[in-house]
Design a protein around this motif. Structure first.
Motif, mmCIF file in Angstrom:
data_model
loop_
_atom_site.group_PDB
_atom_site.id
_atom_site.type_symbol
_atom_site.label_atom_id
_atom_site.label_comp_id
_atom_site.label_asym_id
_atom_site.label_seq_id
_atom_site.Cartn_x
_atom_site.Cartn_y
_atom_site.Cartn_z
ATOM 1 N N ARG A 226 0.813 -1.210 0.000
ATOM 2 C CA ARG A 226 0.000 0.000 0.000
ATOM 3 C C ARG A 226 0.850 1.265 0.000
ATOM 4 O O ARG A 226 0.372 2.338 -0.371
ATOM 5 C CB ARG A 226 -0.895 0.018 1.238
ATOM 6 C CG ARG A 226 -1.954 -1.080 1.285
ATOM 7 C CD ARG A 226 -2.579 -1.143 2.681
ATOM 8 N NE ARG A 226 -2.977 0.179 3.138
ATOM 9 C CZ ARG A 226 -2.944 0.572 4.411
ATOM 10 N NH1 ARG A 226 -2.512 -0.251 5.347
ATOM 11 N NH2 ARG A 226 -3.338 1.779 4.753
ATOM 12 N N THR A 227 2.106 1.177 0.414
ATOM 13 C CA THR A 227 2.934 2.359 0.653
ATOM 14 C C THR A 227 2.953 3.302 -0.544
ATOM 15 O O THR A 227 2.832 4.524 -0.393
ATOM 16 C CB THR A 227 4.372 1.931 0.995
ATOM 17 O OG1 THR A 227 4.342 1.036 2.108
ATOM 18 C CG2 THR A 227 5.229 3.137 1.343
ATOM 19 N N PHE A 228 3.109 2.764 -1.759
ATOM 20 C CA PHE A 228 3.181 3.614 -2.949
ATOM 21 C C PHE A 228 1.970 3.465 -3.863
ATOM 22 O O PHE A 228 1.757 4.309 -4.728
ATOM 23 C CB PHE A 228 4.472 3.321 -3.717
ATOM 24 C CG PHE A 228 5.702 3.610 -2.911
ATOM 25 C CD1 PHE A 228 5.903 4.866 -2.362
ATOM 26 C CD2 PHE A 228 6.653 2.633 -2.676
ATOM 27 C CE1 PHE A 228 7.027 5.145 -1.599
ATOM 28 C CE2 PHE A 228 7.779 2.898 -1.919
ATOM 29 C CZ PHE A 228 7.973 4.155 -1.371
ATOM 30 N N ASN A 229 1.170 2.425 -3.686
ATOM 31 C CA ASN A 229 -0.057 2.315 -4.472
ATOM 32 C C ASN A 229 -1.102 3.330 -4.014
ATOM 33 O O ASN A 229 -1.990 3.711 -4.774
ATOM 34 C CB ASN A 229 -0.625 0.896 -4.372
ATOM 35 C CG ASN A 229 0.106 -0.074 -5.294
ATOM 36 O OD1 ASN A 229 0.215 0.160 -6.492
ATOM 37 N ND2 ASN A 229 0.625 -1.164 -4.732
ATOM 38 N N GLU A 232 -2.012 9.263 -2.258
ATOM 39 C CA GLU A 232 -2.643 10.421 -1.625
ATOM 40 C C GLU A 232 -2.347 11.722 -2.381
ATOM 41 O O GLU A 232 -2.227 12.800 -1.776
ATOM 42 C CB GLU A 232 -2.201 10.544 -0.159
ATOM 43 C CG GLU A 232 -2.561 9.324 0.685
ATOM 44 C CD GLU A 232 -2.151 9.474 2.135
ATOM 45 O OE1 GLU A 232 -2.293 10.599 2.671
ATOM 46 O OE2 GLU A 232 -1.685 8.489 2.735
ATOM 47 N N GLY A 233 -2.203 11.626 -3.709
ATOM 48 C CA GLY A 233 -1.984 12.812 -4.534
ATOM 49 C C GLY A 233 -0.568 13.328 -4.557
ATOM 50 O O GLY A 233 -0.272 14.325 -5.228
ATOM 51 N N ALA A 234 0.356 12.661 -3.838
ATOM 52 C CA ALA A 234 1.730 13.163 -3.756
ATOM 53 C C ALA A 234 2.504 12.906 -5.036
ATOM 54 O O ALA A 234 3.434 13.659 -5.366
ATOM 55 C CB ALA A 234 2.449 12.514 -2.575
ATOM 56 N N PHE A 235 2.154 11.875 -5.788
ATOM 57 C CA PHE A 235 2.864 11.507 -7.011
ATOM 58 C C PHE A 235 1.924 10.681 -7.875
ATOM 59 O O PHE A 235 0.821 10.292 -7.448
ATOM 60 C CB PHE A 235 4.148 10.725 -6.697
ATOM 61 C CG PHE A 235 3.952 9.563 -5.761
ATOM 62 C CD1 PHE A 235 3.644 8.291 -6.234
ATOM 63 C CD2 PHE A 235 4.086 9.726 -4.383
ATOM 64 C CE1 PHE A 235 3.460 7.239 -5.371
ATOM 65 C CE2 PHE A 235 3.908 8.662 -3.513
ATOM 66 C CZ PHE A 235 3.595 7.416 -3.995
ATOM 67 N N SER A 236 2.341 10.388 -9.082
ATOM 68 C CA SER A 236 1.516 9.608 -10.003
ATOM 69 C C SER A 236 1.847 8.125 -9.889
ATOM 70 O O SER A 236 3.012 7.743 -9.697
ATOM 71 C CB SER A 236 1.748 10.059 -11.444
ATOM 72 O OG SER A 236 1.271 11.364 -11.653
#
Length: 617
Positions: A226-229, A232-236
């Motif tokens: 879940r960490t990068f999936n 929260e709008g921080a990156f694509s």
């Protein structure tokens, strides 16, 4: 070691150990901090910590895929190899990470390797440039790595963007055709010089965002964390080549990344102004150790005096091993102990080690012998001064399992036994091996005397009721090795009830240089000690009119010292021992051997020497 730990300790009085020295160090640690507790290479060290009751502190190693969802093909999804399953206390980056460990003691400390990056200046190159991070390290998802690289490079080329490639030192991706794009510059320097960072699962995503650079997380192979999936709008986040092309085109122009990523960092990195991760970690550990000490003191306060266990600990020139032994005793889950340590004129640092421990633990009582008197005399002296309801013996180069005293004492009281037997691990550095030494069922059924007795002579795999030992006036024979033989004849022939635990609770160090069992005595000298124990046992049983079945077992056991197939024994040495045994037997039993003595070498030595006596007579 990372996360700022080495730097924070640079000016402290820290003693660093090589990894290979960990299990053989002079002083066992009170706690061990690890960043990786699931690696095979460290497993035996952490198993040792578990055995010794040493606290294991897990320091989160950057961004972590706690569920190992994308490592199935490497066997790491095995529950035994999930991150931080061995750790007792965790130092984590955020409450997001703590959600994976709802029942585990932990503290939130942030991440030192990321925090300083927020204050560094931000600049973008005049000509847009993409940094491609190849981080399929340690063969993680390696089967997808070539296609991943081709997808990202193709997207950059389609958009007319310059790109450079950074490769993790442990990555084995096929880079054919891209050699001229690879840079050896440090990763942070490359991020500073780039307009966009593209990566799979990597801690460097945090670092790029903290440095104010936009990120595309490309995940076509469906990493499950879940960490990068959940960005929260921080990156694509892109999961296919089409989405990747669109994401790169958008993010390469993006600015204001730190502000945009603020909500993401609030959930994934716990940052406190004016307090570094190291400061917070030190505070958390101090609180943790004080809490553990309070609990230990409370357990000790609840312990009842009548149920005290006296631990008999002979000490002679074992400074290299003594700390490990003492740590295993003082950290027992059963707290009401009396530890009687007898220093038998050691010439090394053993006495100083005892004094250091005794200064911190009032349960340790030291008896210092100015002249060496031997193992049996030392044990006899300590037994006379024991005040516990039960006694246990520990050799000072061995150690106990953390709950050994608790399990043994509980069984002794519940079964109303005179003696409780438990098993042991045979320890060959750096591993312990459990080979069952007896049948617990046979002992509990009362049938052990004939079948198991020879396997359980060791004095230290027992707990004895003190009043029972004093009633039978049990003693060790002064000046003799193999003293366990005569000792066992005494308690085993007099006990009303003997019970057993099936599990191993003791760690027996095998073949230590300088130990009695690995000493330089000749086979003939060893046999003379055996013969003395046999003679003492014969006299003891005869005088008390006790059953001699135990003696028969010991006589058969003597075969191990004289049979021809004994490993690493020269024929002359075997013959010398054979003659010592035969001479004793022929003199002690002029008519015939006791009924039941059938060991071939024992019988042969008896027949040969009895014939010589008759011929000489």
């Amino acid at each position: 070691m990372g996360n700022g730990a080495v730097e924070a300790l640079a000016d402290k009085a820290v003693h660093w150990l090589k990894g290979d020295d960990f299990t053989s160090r002079i002083r066992s640690p009170k706690a061990v901090m690890v960043m990786n507790d699931w690696d095979v290479a460290s497993s035996h060290r952490l198993n040792y910590c578990k055995q010794m009751g040493i606290e294991i502190i897990g320091l989160q190693e950057g961004t972590t895929d706690f569920l190992r969802k994308n490592w199935d093909n490497k066997g790491y999804a095995d529950p035994e190899r999930l991150p931080y399953t061995k750790s007792d206390f965790l130092l984590l980056a955020s409450n997001f990470d703590a959600s994976y460990f709802p029942d585990r003691p932990h503290a939130i400390i942030g991440m030192d390797r990321v925090e300083p990056l927020f204050t560094q200046s931000i600049s973008f190159p005049q000509r847009p440039r993409v940094l491609i991070n190849i981080n399929f390290s340690f063969k993680t998802c390696l089967e997808f790595s070539r296609d991943w690289l081709v997808d990202v490079a193709t997207s950059c080329e389609t958009l007319g963007l310059d790109y450079v490639i950074s490769v993790h030192p442990q990555d084995e991706t096929d880079l054919t055709g891209y050699e001229d794009k690879i840079s050896a510059e440090p990763l942070h320097d490359l991020i500073h010089k780039s307009s966009l960072f593209v990566s799979r699962f990597s801690n460097a995503i945090y670092e790029s965002l903290a440095l104010g650079k936009p990120v595309v997380y490309y995940n076509p192979h469906k990493e499950g964390s879940r960490t990068f999936n959940e960005a929260e709008g921080a990156f694509s986040v892109a999961n296919n080549p089409e989405a990747l092309l669109e994401s790169i085109a958008f993010e390469v122009k993006a600015r204001g990344i730190r502000q945009r990523a603020q909500p993401y960092f609030e959930s994934h990195l716990s940052i406190e102004a004016g307090r570094s991760s190291t400061d917070r970690a030190v505070e958390a550990l101090d609180k943790r150790f004080k809490s553990l000490a309070t609990k230990r003191d409370a357990l000790a306060a609840r312990a009842l005096e009548p149920d005290k266990i006296s631990i008999i600990l002979p000490v002679y020139n074992v400074s290299e091993y003594l700390d490990r032994c003492l740590d295993s005793i003082i950290n027992q889950s059963y707290r009401n102990l009396e530890i009687i340590a007898v220093n038998d004129a050691s010439s090394d640092n053993s006495l100083n080690i005892l004094k250091t421990y005794a200064a911190d633990d009032r349960r340790i009582r030291i008896i210092d012998r100015p002249m060496q008197s031997g193992l049996s005399s030392v044990r006899n002296l300590a037994m006379m001064q024991a005040s516990g309801k039960a006694m246990m013996f520990v050799d000072s180069d061995d150690w106990l399992a953390p709950d050994a005293c608790e399990q043994a004492m509980t069984r002794l009281i519940e079964d109303e036994s005179d003696v409780v037997v438990f098993d042991c691990y045979d320890y060959f550095e750096p591993e312990s091996k459990w080979v069952s030494h007896y049948s617990a069922d046979e002992i509990n059924n009362g049938t052990f005397r004939r079948h198991n007795f020879a396997k359980i002579c060791a004095v230290w795999t027992k707990i004895y009721r003190t009043d029972f030992l004093r009633r039978i006036a049990a003693r060790f024979p002064d000046g003799a090795n193999f003293e366990d033989w005569f000792w066992t004849v005494q308690w085993a022939s007099n006990a009303n009830k003997i019970t057993a635990l099936a599990q191993p609770l003791y760690f027996y160090r095998r073949n230590r240089p300088g130990s009695i069992t690995s000493g330089t005595r000749t086979e003939a000298e060893q046999m003379r000690n055996i013969v003395r124990n046999l003679a003492l046992s014969e006299a003891y049983l005869t005088a008390r009119k006790l059953d001699k079945g135990l003696l028969v077992v010991l006589l058969n056991k003597a075969d191990v010292r004289v049979r021809r197939d004994k490993v690493k024994m020269l024929e002359q040495a075997r013959r010398d021992a054979y003659d010592v045994l035969g001479s004793y037997l022929a003199t002690a039993y002029p008519t015939s051997l006791p009924h039941g003595v059938r060991a071939p070498s024992v019988v042969a030595s008896y027949d040969e020497h009895r014939a010589q006596l008759r011929k000489g007579g």
